[in-house]
Design a protein around this motif. Structure first.
Motif, PDB file in Angstrom:
ATOM      1  N   GLU A 145     -13.059 -47.911 -54.377  1.00 53.80           N
ATOM      2  CA  GLU A 145     -14.193 -47.874 -55.317  1.00 53.80           C
ATOM      3  C   GLU A 145     -14.636 -49.403 -55.338  1.00 53.80           C
ATOM      4  N   SER A 155     -17.653 -52.037 -57.143  1.00 60.41           N
ATOM      5  CA  SER A 155     -18.602 -52.288 -57.923  1.00 60.41           C
ATOM      6  C   SER A 155     -19.265 -53.570 -57.791  1.00 60.41           C
ATOM      7  N   ARG A 161     -21.706 -49.556 -45.366  1.00 54.73           N
ATOM      8  CA  ARG A 161     -21.725 -48.006 -46.033  1.00 54.73           C
ATOM      9  C   ARG A 161     -21.492 -47.333 -44.626  1.00 54.73           C
ATOM     10  N   SER A 175     -16.593 -45.505 -52.173  1.00 53.03           N
ATOM     11  CA  SER A 175     -17.538 -45.263 -53.206  1.00 53.03           C
ATOM     12  C   SER A 175     -18.042 -46.565 -53.951  1.00 53.03           C
ATOM     13  N   ILE A 176     -19.364 -46.918 -53.473  1.00 54.40           N
ATOM     14  CA  ILE A 176     -19.942 -48.269 -53.825  1.00 54.40           C
ATOM     15  C   ILE A 176     -20.921 -47.696 -55.244  1.00 54.40           C
ATOM     16  N   HIS A 177     -20.475 -48.573 -56.455  1.00 50.83           N
ATOM     17  CA  HIS A 177     -21.307 -48.474 -57.701  1.00 50.83           C
ATOM     18  C   HIS A 177     -22.041 -49.738 -57.687  1.00 50.83           C
ATOM     19  N   MET A 178     -23.559 -49.649 -57.644  1.00 57.15           N
ATOM     20  CA  MET A 178     -24.362 -50.858 -57.890  1.00 57.15           C
ATOM     21  C   MET A 178     -24.946 -51.084 -59.187  1.00 57.15           C
ATOM     22  N   HIS A 179     -24.924 -52.187 -59.979  1.00 54.95           N
ATOM     23  CA  HIS A 179     -25.316 -52.203 -61.235  1.00 54.95           C
ATOM     24  C   HIS A 179     -26.312 -53.503 -61.207  1.00 54.95           C
ATOM     25  N   GLN A 180     -27.556 -52.827 -61.554  1.00 55.19           N
ATOM     26  CA  GLN A 180     -28.645 -53.843 -61.648  1.00 55.19           C
ATOM     27  C   GLN A 180     -28.624 -54.816 -62.872  1.00 55.19           C
ATOM     28  N   ARG A 192     -15.365 -55.799 -64.903  1.00 53.23           N
ATOM     29  CA  ARG A 192     -15.948 -54.285 -64.869  1.00 53.23           C
ATOM     30  C   ARG A 192     -16.819 -54.143 -63.512  1.00 53.23           C
ATOM     31  N   ILE A 193     -17.257 -55.294 -62.840  1.00 52.50           N
ATOM     32  CA  ILE A 193     -17.678 -55.407 -61.615  1.00 52.50           C
ATOM     33  C   ILE A 193     -16.844 -56.265 -60.862  1.00 52.50           C
TER      34      ILE A 193
END
Length: 301
Positions: A94, A96, A117, A124-129, A143-144
């Motif tokens: 994973e 982030s 990708r 599993s990629i989690h993108m956070h704006q 967290r990231i």
């Protein structure tokens, strides 16, 4: 005493061969130690797993059930080992990532993310704006894993890799006098008397500060006519003739009716885009893979 994986492998060999001699040969051990290990296994499970005499070896009902379970256990161990090895190689896991609102319009970044990708579909990629300053705390706490942001002051545990410098441009509406210079570009001094549309400070923190510094260094006191929280809103206000806006080149990928873009000729008129990470935390292998890809695709060119 606990059952070890070698006990399961020994038992499976005997159960499949139904012959201690052939099983011992297959396992590259002598027969007496193999017999002792099977006897030890039966003691541990408190059940007779094999019927044996001088001529024949056969599975008991308990042995038949135990063989099925042994297959499943070893299969799970093998699968876990494979996953662990793939995670170590950065092929699985994973990730982030923090990113600013303008990142999706940075062609070199989005193409690298797409390539990553496609190469590693099981990551599993989690993108956070988040805006630039909002990314600091999550990077510190873990967290990231990494952040794509603009240049800013970083705490000592964070470091960065410069990805590229993105030139500033001016967004103007159709019929604006500055369009006379669309081909050759304009000097920032020419913006002194025009009303400007800015990002809200809380949203575009780094850009807000950078543009202010750029104007201040040119001796310009900005006349801010409007502030907006979204890039499309800013360009919409420009299209409506509410003012002009200083934006980065990535914004020009957004095609808005009635909005044209004019380049700034000032060499210093650019914004740095950084890849930021925490030097006090071990970067996951998946993050190292993406870091290498971004640097080779962007910095290396």
């Amino acid at each position: 005493m606990s059952i070890e994986l070698r006990h399961l492998r020994y038992f499976i060999a005997v159960a499949e061969e139904l012959h201690f001699g052939r099983a011992a040969e297959r396992l590259h051990i002598s027969q007496p130690p193999l017999s002792q290990q099977i006897q030890s296994l039966e003691e541990k499970v408190h059940a007779k797993l094999l019927e044996r005499n001088n001529r024949n070896v056969a599975l008991t009902p308990a042995g038949t059930m135990f063989l099925k379970e042994a297959y499943q256990i070893l299969s799970q161990v093998d699968a876990a080992s494979t996953k662990a090895a793939r995670m170590e190689k950065g092929e699985l896991g994973e990730l982030s990532i923090g990113f600013t609102s303008t990142t999706p319009f940075m062609h070199r970044v989005t193409m690298s993310l797409r390539q990553y990708r496609e190469t590693y579909p099981e990551v599993s990629i989690h993108m956070h704006q988040m805006n630039t300053k909002q990314q600091i705390a999550p990077l510190v706490t873990g967290r990231i894993d990494m952040g794509i942001m603009r240049n800013t002051v970083l705490p000592e545990q964070l470091d960065y890799q410069l990805l590229f410098k993105e030139p500033f441009m001016v967004a103007v509406y159709e019929g604006h006098p500055l369009l006379e210079y669309e081909k050759q570009g304009i000097d920032i001094q020419q913006l002194a008397n025009y009303p400007l549309i800015f990002f809200e400070r809380e949203v575009g923190t780094a850009l807000y500060d950078e543009i202010n510094r750029l104007l201040t260094s040119a001796g310009i006191v900005p006349k801010i006519s409007q502030e907006a929280g979204e890039a499309m809103t800013i360009l919409g206000l420009v299209s409506a003739g509410m003012g002009i806006s200083i934006i980065t080149e990535s914004f020009t990928r957004m095609k808005v009716d009635g909005v044209r873009y004019v380049k700034l000729t000032n060499i210093e008129a650019s914004s740095e885009v950084w890849l930021v990470y925490n030097t006090r935390r071990t970067l996951p292998a998946v993050a190292k893979k993406l870091t290498h890809l971004l640097i080779s695709n962007i910095v290396g060119k």
